[in-house]
Design an enzyme around this catalytic site. Structure first.
Site, PDB file in Angstrom:
ATOM      1  N   TYR A   1      43.908  74.147  34.582  1.00  0.00           N
ATOM      2  CA  TYR A   1      44.680  72.988  34.129  1.00  0.00           C
ATOM      3  C   TYR A   1      43.953  71.676  34.473  1.00  0.00           C
ATOM      4  O   TYR A   1      44.148  70.668  33.826  1.00  0.00           O
ATOM      5  CB  TYR A   1      46.050  72.974  34.814  1.00  0.00           C
ATOM      6  CG  TYR A   1      47.136  73.806  34.160  1.00  0.00           C
ATOM      7  CD1 TYR A   1      46.872  74.667  33.096  1.00  0.00           C
ATOM      8  CD2 TYR A   1      48.446  73.727  34.635  1.00  0.00           C
ATOM      9  CE1 TYR A   1      47.899  75.427  32.520  1.00  0.00           C
ATOM     10  CE2 TYR A   1      49.469  74.466  34.062  1.00  0.00           C
ATOM     11  CZ  TYR A   1      49.199  75.314  33.007  1.00  0.00           C
ATOM     12  OH  TYR A   1      50.220  76.043  32.439  1.00  0.00           O
TER      13      TYR A   1
ATOM     14  N   CYS B   1      52.566  73.887  40.771  1.00  0.00           N
ATOM     15  CA  CYS B   1      51.276  73.417  40.282  1.00  0.00           C
ATOM     16  C   CYS B   1      51.269  71.900  40.384  1.00  0.00           C
ATOM     17  O   CYS B   1      52.103  71.224  39.774  1.00  0.00           O
ATOM     18  CB  CYS B   1      51.104  73.849  38.831  1.00  0.00           C
ATOM     19  SG  CYS B   1      49.637  73.136  38.068  1.00  0.00           S
ATOM     20  N   ASN B   2      50.329  71.377  41.164  1.00  0.00           N
ATOM     21  CA  ASN B   2      50.241  69.916  41.336  1.00  0.00           C
ATOM     22  C   ASN B   2      49.847  69.226  40.031  1.00  0.00           C
ATOM     23  O   ASN B   2      50.353  68.156  39.707  1.00  0.00           O
ATOM     24  CB  ASN B   2      49.192  69.587  42.398  1.00  0.00           C
ATOM     25  CG  ASN B   2      49.624  70.024  43.784  1.00  0.00           C
ATOM     26  OD1 ASN B   2      50.145  69.238  44.549  1.00  0.00           O
ATOM     27  ND2 ASN B   2      49.421  71.291  44.110  1.00  0.00           N
TER      28      ASN B   2
ATOM     29  N   SER C   1      48.906  77.616  36.677  1.00  0.00           N
ATOM     30  CA  SER C   1      47.883  78.073  35.736  1.00  0.00           C
ATOM     31  C   SER C   1      47.410  79.499  36.061  1.00  0.00           C
ATOM     32  O   SER C   1      46.881  80.180  35.197  1.00  0.00           O
ATOM     33  CB  SER C   1      46.689  77.127  35.779  1.00  0.00           C
ATOM     34  OG  SER C   1      46.131  77.123  37.081  1.00  0.00           O
TER      35      SER C   1
ATOM     36  N   CYS D   1      46.432  71.041  45.502  1.00  0.00           N
ATOM     37  CA  CYS D   1      46.333  72.008  44.398  1.00  0.00           C
ATOM     38  C   CYS D   1      46.733  73.329  45.025  1.00  0.00           C
ATOM     39  O   CYS D   1      46.223  73.679  46.100  1.00  0.00           O
ATOM     40  CB  CYS D   1      44.907  72.082  43.857  1.00  0.00           C
ATOM     41  SG  CYS D   1      44.636  73.480  42.742  1.00  0.00           S
TER      42      CYS D   1
HETATM   43  N1  DGL Z   1      47.002  75.253  40.962  1.00  0.00           N
HETATM   44  C1  DGL Z   1      47.154  74.141  40.105  1.00  0.00           C
HETATM   45  C2  DGL Z   1      47.421  72.862  40.861  1.00  0.00           C
HETATM   46  O1  DGL Z   1      48.136  72.915  41.843  1.00  0.00           O
HETATM   47  C3  DGL Z   1      46.235  74.035  38.905  1.00  0.00           C
HETATM   48  C4  DGL Z   1      44.819  74.347  39.073  1.00  0.00           C
HETATM   49  C5  DGL Z   1      44.027  74.405  37.781  1.00  0.00           C
HETATM   50  O2  DGL Z   1      44.327  75.269  36.941  1.00  0.00           O
HETATM   51  O3  DGL Z   1      43.119  73.583  37.586  1.00  0.00           O
HETATM   52  O4  DGL Z   1      46.988  71.800  40.492  1.00  0.00           O
END
Ligand code: DGL
Length: 267
Positions: free
Chosen positions: A51, A82-83, A20, A192
């Site tokens: 996200y 991205c998780n 994101s 995350c």
């Molecule tokens: N960095 C992302 C993840 O690993 C998304 C974070 C987000 O946009 O809320 O989940």
């Protein structure tokens, strides 16, 4: 065409990454260190960030848009750095493209679960925690592991808006860590890709060695898979950055993990 001829054509194609925002750079930076001769593309979906508060349908839509973009770029693989997207969108899109797709959670779970931990904490976005994918994936390989997932909805905005030193941010990190420590975990997974940016704050409230940043495991996994498939590039190294909005913000806030030289292209 023989397999080796076919692979030698594919291996010089780029690897695409997405997240994101700047979070996926925690994976990207490690990848560039371990595999410096891969051509790489990075897409930060800042128009749809964060996200973590989005629905499954929305997240599947964002992932398809980015994977279609990478399809046009003729990549050999896409890394879901991205998780949240790995948790909510990967299952829906995984068979729709002809290139490899590496999701962070599913790629790392087996390795983490095999390390013999009894109790694992996970800090992640609300969408990732609601999906239960971390617990499901870890327990697939060791059904005896106890998993405690805690959502940290304020952490991505802290990182993307550079609010590390604000008292509200410090209090929030302290509260979440102390809640997690009540569970007495062997390790806490930073689930995350934005959260490793908070390491200097996290280690104020718990020993740094308690945290697992899955980026290291993830990149080793991708490397060995590309190697096994004969798809490692030994003669590239170019890179390009794309964002769906706010290129200046991306460039300004990415510095902790990576030096993005030019302004990212806005697509
Ligand atoms: N960095 C992302 C993840 O690993 C998304 C974070 C987000 O946009 O809320 O989940």
């Amino acid at each position: 065409m023989s397999t080796s001829n076919h692979n030698s054509q594919i291996k010089s194609k780029p690897v695409g990454f997405f997240d994101s925002g700047v979070g996926g750079l925690s994976v990207y930076a490690r990848f560039k260190k371990v595999l410096p001769f891969e051509d790489t593309l990075y897409y930060g979906d800042l128009a749809n960030m964060p996200y973590g508060s989005k629905t499954k349908d929305e997240l599947v839509g964002f992932a398809r848009k980015i994977l279609d973009f990478y399809n046009e770029k003729d990549v050999k693989a896409v890394v879901i750095a991205c998780n949240t997207s790995s948790a909510r969108a990967y299952e829906a899109v995984k068979d729709e493209y002809r290139f490899k797709i590496y999701p962070i959670i599913q790629s790392c779970a087996k390795i983490i679960a095999s390390a013999g931990y009894k109790k694992l904490g996970v800090f992640a976005t609300a969408a990732t925690v609601q999906s239960g994918v971390y617990t499901h994936e870890l327990r697939k390989y060791d059904s005896g592991i106890e998993v405690q997932e805690i959502a940290c909805p304020n952490w991505v905005p802290i990182v993307e808006n550079n609010k590390y030193t604000e008292q509200a941010a410090i209090n929030d990190v302290r509260n979440q860590v102390s809640k997690m420590l009540e569970f007495n975990p062997d390790k806490i997974i930073l689930g995350c890709t934005h959260y490793p940016y908070l390491m200097s704050l996290l280690k104020e409230f718990a020993p740094a060695g308690l945290f697992i940043d899955p980026a290291e495991i993830f990149v080793e996994y991708i490397k060995s898979d590309l190697e096994e498939c004969g798809l490692l590039n030994s003669s590239g190294g170019a890179e390009q950055f794309f964002v769906s909005a706010n290129p200046e913000s991306f460039k300004a806030h990415s510095k902790i993990f990576y030096n993005v030289k030019d302004l990212p292209l806005c697509v």
